[in-house]
Design an enzyme around this catalytic site. Structure first.
Site, PDB file in Angstrom:
ATOM      1  N   GLY A   1      35.150  51.438  45.453  1.00 22.32           N
ATOM      2  CA  GLY A   1      36.331  51.317  44.608  1.00 22.32           C
ATOM      3  C   GLY A   1      37.571  51.881  45.266  1.00 22.32           C
TER       4      GLY A   1
ATOM      5  N   GLY B   1      40.620  52.322  43.679  1.00 21.00           N
ATOM      6  CA  GLY B   1      41.625  52.701  42.714  1.00 21.00           C
ATOM      7  C   GLY B   1      42.266  54.012  43.127  1.00 21.00           C
ATOM      8  N   PHE B   2      42.827  54.722  42.161  1.00 20.96           N
ATOM      9  CA  PHE B   2      43.499  55.975  42.475  1.00 20.96           C
ATOM     10  C   PHE B   2      42.533  57.002  43.061  1.00 20.96           C
ATOM     11  CE2 PHE B   2      46.206  54.094  39.165  1.00 20.96           C
ATOM     12  CZ  PHE B   2      47.435  54.157  39.798  1.00 20.96           C
ATOM     13  N   GLY B   3      41.340  57.111  42.473  1.00 28.07           N
ATOM     14  CA  GLY B   3      40.371  58.083  42.963  1.00 28.07           C
ATOM     15  C   GLY B   3      39.862  57.750  44.344  1.00 28.07           C
TER      16      GLY B   3
ATOM     17  N   VAL C   1      29.839  45.657  44.967  1.00 36.42           N
ATOM     18  CA  VAL C   1      28.566  46.377  44.958  1.00 36.42           C
ATOM     19  C   VAL C   1      27.804  45.984  43.701  1.00 36.42           C
ATOM     20  CG1 VAL C   1      27.471  48.637  44.863  1.00 36.42           C
ATOM     21  CG2 VAL C   1      29.494  48.294  46.299  1.00 36.42           C
TER      22      VAL C   1
ATOM     23  N   GLU D   1      52.554  49.563  24.437  1.00 29.11           N
ATOM     24  CA  GLU D   1      53.461  49.038  25.456  1.00 29.11           C
ATOM     25  C   GLU D   1      53.482  47.516  25.440  1.00 29.11           C
ATOM     26  OE1 GLU D   1      52.883  52.860  28.479  1.00 29.11           O
ATOM     27  OE2 GLU D   1      51.732  51.017  28.787  1.00 29.11           O
TER      28      GLU D   1
ATOM     29  N   ASP E   1      37.414  56.661  35.985  1.00 27.54           N
ATOM     30  CA  ASP E   1      37.002  56.202  34.663  1.00 27.54           C
ATOM     31  C   ASP E   1      35.492  56.131  34.490  1.00 27.54           C
ATOM     32  OD1 ASP E   1      39.617  55.971  33.932  1.00 27.54           O
ATOM     33  OD2 ASP E   1      39.752  53.810  34.249  1.00 27.54           O
TER      34      ASP E   1
END
Length: 466
Positions: A23, A25-27, A94, A193, A331
């Site tokens: 992944g 993403g941010f992490g 994966v 939003e 997450d």
């Protein structure tokens, strides 16, 4: 804690420990940036070739920003790390994690050998994120798309823009009104939003662009099963958000539990127990998320515990129980962190938390390599923000000197704007977003309104009956 022995492999064992990160993403990005400076071999795997700034994804879905403004190629973002010579980036999904064999399996996507590829690891960081949850009603997905990927944003944008085009061609008034009714299910930050932006499009962007319809008569309905919007915020800010939504023309239904969603709208149960119908040709789902299926794969081979959302319950240092070589962040991790009183609190599924978890997991991995003790994860909560529309937002921020501060309206909107500009990855993205926002603010125009497949729009009533 002893360092795990290297995983077995058919090829010669590398001189450096092998770290696989699932992944980007941010992490995942934060973990790569920490580990790329160490003597390890990193393999980063992601199902797409781009990193996505998810907090602004709804702006792509509502034609406020183009996709490149909030995304960038992974290889370009990590080009400095690539120069260090210990990072390999693979495009693939994966499908399974085999913790007992210390390997991950990639799905076949037209590769020449026709079989899944096995990637061995000594250490694993799983940052696979989350997907939509329809609470057991997966059939709703066809009628109420969620918003997690660029493909989701394109789908929602197409549905929104074509709803106005269909209304322009619709002769029957009831169906025209249904075309001009937009329902957003879920009043968390994404739902609020999205609803606010849809109202702004109808009220400010599209007037005078259609001859047969008046876009200002568009209904935007925000449906929330709980008693208030933005339940994670204080009662005061929740009420401010509600007032700002209504000032934009958004209809807010609280204590409204959705029971069915179909092609023509949704049915919900009101607080008084009555069942009511909302005819809406466009429904957007923002009510729930579920962890990546890789959580279940980890549970099957490690015996780790999953919470109700399918997230992996991790140890204090973000590792998986009985498998110190496996870390889960973002997450997908059901992590806790002590608050100021020392009481453990669930870590929210927001981008700052994912970034902090990625850095912590990477540093703990390096500590294990050096035979040092790992450190528990401590989440630094700097506050929460949610925008509603033009000069409308709410903010709860922990200031370094002033302490916790809550504010709303135009000041919160400006604060939200500059925070998101700051955290965008890449100078070009910041400039593009700032320019697009400035233009939209003064002109009310939204340039990202191209629909590539308009022929897929349903035919109006007159043609269907012919």
């Amino acid at each position: 804690m002893t360092t795990p022995s290297p995983a077995t492999s058919s090829s010669a064992a590398p001189s450096k420990p092998r770290v696989v990160i699932v992944g980007c993403g941010f992490g995942g990005i934060e973990a790569v940036r920490v580990l790329s400076k160490a003597a390890v071999e990193i393999t980063l795997i992601d199902r797409t070739n781009h990193h996505l700034f998810q907090p602004l994804l709804y702006q792509v879905a509502t034609a406020g920003l183009s996709a490149p403004a909030i995304s960038g190629p992974i290889r370009h973002i990590l080009r400095s790390e690539m120069r260090r010579g210990n990072l390999t980036i693979l495009l693939g999904e994966v499908s399974r994690i085999d913790a007992s064999a210390r390997s991950v399996l990639l799905e076949d996507r037209g590769m020449a050998d026709g079989g899944p590829e096995r990637i061995d690891y000594d250490y694993l960081i799983v940052a696979a994120g989350a997907t939509h949850s329809y609470f057991g009603n997966d059939g709703w997905a066809a009628h109420a798309p969620g918003l997690k990927t660029l493909a989701d944003a394109f789908n929602i944008r197409r549905r929104v823009l074509l709803a106005f085009e269909r209304a322009e061609r619709e002769a029957e008034m009831a169906r025209r009104n249904a075309c001009l009714t937009f329902a957003v299910v879920g009043a968390g930050p994404t739902g609020v939003e999205m609803a606010g932006m849809l109202a702004e499009i109808a009220q400010h962007t599209l007037p005078e662009e259609f001859r047969r319809i008046d876009s200002k008569r568009t209904r935007v309905v925000l449906v929330e099963g709980g008693p208030r919007v933005l339940s994670a915020f204080s009662d005061k800010l929740s009420q401010k958000a509600l007032e700002q939504l209504r000032s934009l023309g958004v209809e807010v239904l609280t204590n409204a539990k959705v029971s069915t969603i179909d092609a023509d709208g949704l049915t919900y149960e009101a607080l008084d127990g009555s069942t009511r119908r909302l005819d809406a040709q466009t429904v957007v789902w923002a009510a729930g998320v579920a962890a990546s299926p890789l959580g279940a794969s980890l549970a099957a081979t490690t015996g780790c515990v999953l919470d109700r959302a399918g997230r992996v319950v991790v140890n204090a240092d973000l590792s998986v129980n009985d498998h110190p070589e496996v870390f889960v962040v973002g997450d997908l991790a059901a992590a806790t962190s002590p608050d100021k009183t020392g009481t453990p609190q669930p870590v929210p599924g927001v981008s700052p938390a994912a970034k902090q978890m990625g850095r912590t997991a990477a540093n703990n991995l390096l500590a294990r390599l050096q035979g040092e003790p790992t450190k528990p994860f401590r989440y630094a909560d700097y506050g929460s923000l949610a925008t509603i529309g033009r000069r409308a937002a709410v903010a709860a921020v922990d200031m370094p000197v002033l302490g916790p501060v809550q504010f709303s309206g135009g000041l919160a909107w400006l604060f939200w704007l500059f925070v998101h500009i700051y955290f965008l990855i890449g100078f070009r993205n910041r400039m593009v977003v700032l320019t697009d926002w400035a233009w939209a603010y003064f002109s009310f125009e939204r340039q990202a309104r191209v629909v590539a497949d308009p022929d897929l729009a349903p035919r109006p009533t007159a043609e269907r009956s012919a």
